[in-house]
Design an enzyme around this catalytic site. Structure first.
Site, PDB file in Angstrom:
ATOM      1  N   THR A 218       0.800  -1.407   0.069  1.00  0.00           N
ATOM      2  CA  THR A 218       0.043   0.061   0.089  1.00  0.00           C
ATOM      3  C   THR A 218       0.904   1.391   0.081  1.00  0.00           C
ATOM      4  O   THR A 218       0.524   2.211  -0.706  1.00  0.00           O
ATOM      5  CB  THR A 218      -1.033   0.117   1.221  1.00  0.00           C
ATOM      6  OG1 THR A 218      -0.180  -0.032   2.463  1.00  0.00           O
ATOM      7  CG2 THR A 218      -2.020  -1.063   0.997  1.00  0.00           C
ATOM      8  N   CYS A 219       2.062   1.000   0.746  1.00  0.00           N
ATOM      9  CA  CYS A 219       2.890   2.279   0.546  1.00  0.00           C
ATOM     10  C   CYS A 219       3.161   2.533  -0.712  1.00  0.00           C
ATOM     11  O   CYS A 219       3.969   4.110  -0.994  1.00  0.00           O
ATOM     12  CB  CYS A 219       4.175   2.161   1.319  1.00  0.00           C
ATOM     13  SG  CYS A 219       5.110   0.907   1.104  1.00  0.00           S
ATOM     14  N   MET A 220       3.305   1.890  -1.841  1.00  0.00           N
ATOM     15  CA  MET A 220       3.619   2.079  -3.054  1.00  0.00           C
ATOM     16  C   MET A 220       2.711   1.931  -4.123  1.00  0.00           C
ATOM     17  O   MET A 220       2.717   1.879  -5.145  1.00  0.00           O
ATOM     18  CB  MET A 220       4.641   0.986  -3.414  1.00  0.00           C
ATOM     19  CG  MET A 220       6.265   1.002  -2.801  1.00  0.00           C
ATOM     20  SD  MET A 220       7.051   2.313  -3.171  1.00  0.00           S
ATOM     21  CE  MET A 220       7.373   1.934  -4.770  1.00  0.00           C
TER      22      MET A 220
END
Length: 604
Positions: free
Chosen positions: A571-573
């Site tokens: 999710t961070c990417m």
């Protein structure tokens, strides 16, 4: 303005104006100025006669000074309901606009020096009167009875107001100060000056357009785009709007609705980058997936009605619980925290699925609510108040008093609407006051303390001047994004691929077919799975950072049995790691399982 250009209203004229506060005298005076010259039945193309121009000049000059001298509330109500001033003024303004020219006044306005556009005085009187009446009309009067202006005429009125505001704030040479920063020589309302009239007209026109936009949001009678100016879309305007002390930045502060929503959002959105000790922006990418997931989950939990800080309207919209003090001793500290929490989400551009009632969102703009806002909170009470408003009999026989009954957690108490209200019976003479006091109590008074502490927390992150660029409907969009279905085609056109995938790859074509076939509920689950948030970027996936990417989750020589693995995400990417499934059914089954598992970062 030079001293020789000042004209101060004489004490004698002030005494005459003050004496005209008597309702009958002011009513007769205005109607006398109308007599035989000011009517409402003209064709839209009829050019005003000399007599009508003189009457308009006289009444507008007189009323401009009156508005600056006497209490607004009493005068506006009187003029709105007991004279033909409003429809007559609108008839005049509409015909001048249709003919694309405005008369120049002389006889009655020679005390107003300088450049005095012909539209200035009529609008300076018409707008405050109309906006005052809009506070008190109910929904039936506005939409069905079309009071005080016909619905079909409002688009023309909006055009007039937009053009006039643009002239005042952009085209006319010089700067129109905000009402908060008036030069000292304009603070004396008795001075008849063009600058003072410009300021008062600008404030009234801006507030009126904002009110009309609110009515249009409740039940649309014209396109939302009709409130915007084409000139405010230009690159020149946008570049100026990003700077302080420019004409464009002043328009954003004083008449933000002239600027399209998408442009205002671009100006409001704050992006964060990290700079190293050498002053160079760091190259690392952090989509904030963990933080987004944390914010969405804590906000969903904190605003849950089961905790007693917020309640739901019949339409399932949230507003502060008036009885929150009975649930939590430290309820005000909680409201302050929740305000700062929401402000943090908006500051970071994180969308959260929290639907607020419009009358509560008004508190973020420090606005009061009125009778026409009541249906969203208590439609039954609204119907009862309308029954009273249009009651043909003797209201005193209904045995009502100036009190409201509170019922919080089974405890019923009475509260006076005004001092001594429990002994004041509602009659035909005071029933309108009673109706508006009840609406004010329910919409403003009973949640005032909770709203104040929520606002204090909110304003720690979001400045008042920023939130005032948006109306309540737009603030909800800033909080939650669009309520429409997720635009899969928009996501697809803004997706990157890696690991051997490309937009024509069989697996990718199959993936988009499956995603498009999902219900909105599952599309939102998918979006949360890959980005940490169930809502897409406010302006579309073009603005998602970092860009959504689909990466092959296994090498090309993967064994058949390895295709049983689930999709995973980072999710961070904003990254989906997708195995190369070979059938549509297999793709659908694995995706549904993964996005429904609520496994959090275990599937990342």
């Amino acid at each position: 303005m030079n001293d020789e250009h000042k004209e101060v209203v004489s004490p004698d004229l002030l005494r005459q104006i003050s004496s005209s506060i008597d309702s009958r005298l002011l009513q007769h005076l205005v109607n006398a100025l109308f007599k035989d010259s000011l009517q409402t039945g003209y064709s839209d193309k009829t050019w005003p006669s000399n007599e009508e121009v003189e009457a308009i000049s006289a009444v507008c000059t007189f009323l401009h000074v009156t508005f600056c001298t006497l209490s607004h509330e009493l005068i506006m109500t009187l003029l709105g309901y007991r004279t033909d001033l409003l429809p007559a003024l609108w008839s005049y303004i509409k015909r001048c606009n249709e003919n694309q020219r405005w008369p120049l006044y002389s006889k009655f306005t020679n005390n107003i020096p300088g450049d005095n556009p012909g539209w200035l005085l009529p609008l300076a009187v018409f707008c405050p009167l109309y906006k005052h009446m809009l506070k008190f009309v109910d929904t039936e009067e506005f939409y069905e009875q079309e009071k005080p202006v016909k619905i079909r005429d409002i688009p023309s009125l909006v055009i007039v107001l937009k053009q006039a505001l643009w002239q005042l704030l952009w085209s006319i040479h010089g700067h129109v100060p905000s009402s908060q920063k008036l030069p000292k020589n304009l603070l004396d309302d008795r001075i008849l000056s063009v600058e003072l009239i410009k300021v008062k007209a600008r404030v009234a026109m801006s507030e009126l357009l904002s009110q009309l936009q609110d009515w249009n949001n409740r039940r649309q009678f014209m396109s939302a785009d009709d409130f915007h100016l084409q000139e405010a879309r230009s690159e020149t305007f946008v570049s100026q709007a990003l700077l302080e002390n420019t004409r464009a930045s002043e328009i954003l502060k004083q008449a933000p609705f002239l600027v399209p929503f998408t442009i205002r959002v671009k100006i409001f959105t704050i992006r964060i980058s990290f700079v190293n000790e050498f002053g160079v922006e760091e190259a690392g990418i952090d989509g904030g997936g963990i933080f987004k997931d944390f914010m969405e989950n804590i906000i969903q939990a904190s605003f849950d009605v089961q905790y007693g800080l917020f309640k739901e309207t019949p339409g399932h919209l949230l507003y502060p619980n008036p009885g929150s003090a009975l649930v939590h001793e430290q309820h005000l500290q909680f409201f302050h925290f929740l305000g700062s929490l929401l402000g943090k989400a908006m500051y970071e551009g994180i969308l959260v699925d929290i639907p607020f009632a419009t009358f509560f969102l008004s508190k973020l703009k420090e606005k009061s609510n009125f009778l026409h806002d009541l249906p969203s909170l208590d439609p039954e009470l609204y119907r009862h108040l309308l029954f009273l408003k249009h009651y043909k009999g003797d209201v005193s026989e209904l045995e009502l008093y100036f009190v409201v009954v509170k019922n919080e957690y089974g405890e019923q108490t009475e509260e006076e609407l005004i001092p001594g209200g429990k002994d004041m019976r509602v009659t035909n003479d005071n029933v309108i006051s009673f109706i508006h006091l009840v609406a004010n109590y329910r919409l403003n008074y009973q949640i005032r303390i909770q709203s104040l502490h929520f606002l204090r927390g909110f304003q720690q992150l979001i400045q008042k001047e920023w939130i005032e660029m948006f109306n309540e409907h737009e603030i909800q969009l800033l909080i939650s994004g669009s309520l429409d279905s997720m635009d899969v085609d928009d996501l697809r056109s803004n997706t990157h691929y890696a690991g051997g995938y490309h937009h024509d790859h069989d697996v990718i074509v199959m993936f988009w077919e499956v995603l498009k076939s999902f219900s909105l509920e599952y599309q939102k689950k998918f979006l949360k799975f890959v980005t940490g948030c169930s809502r897409g970027p406010l302006l579309g996936f073009k603005y998602l950072e970092p860009k959504f990417c689909i990466q092959r989750a296994a090498p090309f020589d993967v064994a058949e049995e390895d295709l049983d693995r689930l999709p995973t995400s980072a999710t961070c990417m904003n990254l989906l790691k997708l195995p190369p499934y070979q059938t549509t059914e297999q793709m659908r089954t694995k995706l549904v399982y993964a996005i429904s598992a609520d496994a959090g970062f275990d599937l990342s």
